[in-house]
Scaffold this active site. Structure first.
Site, PDB file in Angstrom:
ATOM      1  N   VAL A   1     -26.301  31.912  47.048  1.00 54.62           N
ATOM      2  CA  VAL A   1     -25.734  32.677  45.933  1.00 54.62           C
ATOM      3  C   VAL A   1     -24.453  32.014  45.429  1.00 54.62           C
ATOM      4  CG1 VAL A   1     -24.761  34.909  45.242  1.00 54.62           C
ATOM      5  CG2 VAL A   1     -26.748  34.835  46.764  1.00 54.62           C
ATOM      6  N   CYS A   2     -23.695  31.415  46.328  1.00 50.31           N
ATOM      7  CA  CYS A   2     -22.372  30.867  45.986  1.00 50.31           C
ATOM      8  C   CYS A   2     -22.391  29.867  44.830  1.00 50.31           C
ATOM      9  CB  CYS A   2     -21.721  30.263  47.221  1.00 50.31           C
ATOM     10  SG  CYS A   2     -21.391  31.481  48.520  1.00 50.31           S
ATOM     11  N   PRO A   3     -23.290  28.852  44.828  1.00 47.86           N
ATOM     12  CA  PRO A   3     -23.241  27.906  43.709  1.00 47.86           C
ATOM     13  C   PRO A   3     -23.566  28.555  42.365  1.00 47.86           C
ATOM     14  CG  PRO A   3     -25.154  27.484  45.099  1.00 47.86           C
ATOM     15  CD  PRO A   3     -24.279  28.446  45.834  1.00 47.86           C
TER      16      PRO A   3
ATOM     17  N   GLU B   1     -22.578  31.412  41.403  1.00 49.44           N
ATOM     18  CA  GLU B   1     -21.340  32.029  40.937  1.00 49.44           C
ATOM     19  C   GLU B   1     -20.346  30.979  40.439  1.00 49.44           C
ATOM     20  OE1 GLU B   1     -20.627  36.203  42.982  1.00 49.44           O
ATOM     21  OE2 GLU B   1     -20.112  34.548  44.325  1.00 49.44           O
TER      22      GLU B   1
END
Length: 212
Positions: A50-52, A54
């Site tokens: 999910v981080c990339p 965002e």
């Protein structure tokens, strides 16, 4: 305990630029010294899932934040070296190549601890090893802070690990806060730039509700 209405902690943290330059960034000073708002968003780990999405979403909206006199800064507990490796990994391989805003490397977790955003379920002292044993991942939740030009926090939110953020909501919140700062009016539910706001009294509420 909520930090809204309080000054952001006055502490410097290691960070890295898109070019790989090692930095020391103090969020409070970034806001006050530059007379700008700051959006600081924390994510759990580099090289995850999910981080990339965002980091790229904040990058895509960077121009909109700049129009609003707002600095965007990312943050996690990974090292500058890991950040730099991720910055040099192509987007189609899960990397964040193309991200241009700085990223904090809070490896000692000093700031994350002050903000109380670490995933630590419990800590127990072990007599045999003379050490504290932590349970939990000890990485940050998806916490977001909006800081005004005086260094005061005017919004904070914390998402669990699987829940990505809506970047447009932070643009809306900045617009609303700027409207309050400049117009002296308050912003009702679902307010967006260009919509009617209201005065903070009974007549203002009555007028707004009757026309909406």
């Amino acid at each position: 305990m909520s930090l809204v209405g309080k000054k952001f902690p006055n502490i410097a943290v290691d960070a890295i630029s898109e070019m790989g330059d090692n930095l020391r960034i103090n969020i409070f000073e970034e806001a006050v010294n530059n007379n700008k708002k700051v959006l600081l968003f924390w994510y759990p780990k580099d090289f995850t899932f999910v981080c990339p999405t965002e980091l790229h979403a904040f990058q895509a909206a960077l121009g909109e934040f700049e129009k609003r006199n707002t600095i965007v800064i990312g943050a996690s507990c990974d090292t500058n070296e890991v950040h730099f490796a991720w910055l040099n990994t192509p987007k189609d391989k899960g990397g964040i190549e193309g991200v241009t805003y700085p990223i904090l490397a809070d490896t000692n977790r000093n700031l994350a601890n002050i903000l109380d955003i670490l995933d630590v379920e419990s800590s127990e002292y072990n007599d045999e090893t003379d050490s504290v044993i932590l349970t939990g991942s000890n990485v940050t939740y998806r916490a977001t802070y909006l800081v005004d030009e005086t260094g005061k926090i005017f919004h904070e939110s914390v998402n669990d690990m699987p829940l990505g953020r809506n970047v447009n909501e932070y643009l809306r919140l900045i617009d609303a806060y700027t409207h309050v700062q400049t117009k002296g009016e308050v912003c009702p539910a679902n307010w967006e730039e260009g919509k009617e706001a209201m005065t903070a009294d009974r007549s203002g509420v009555a007028s707004y509700l009757s026309s909406n």
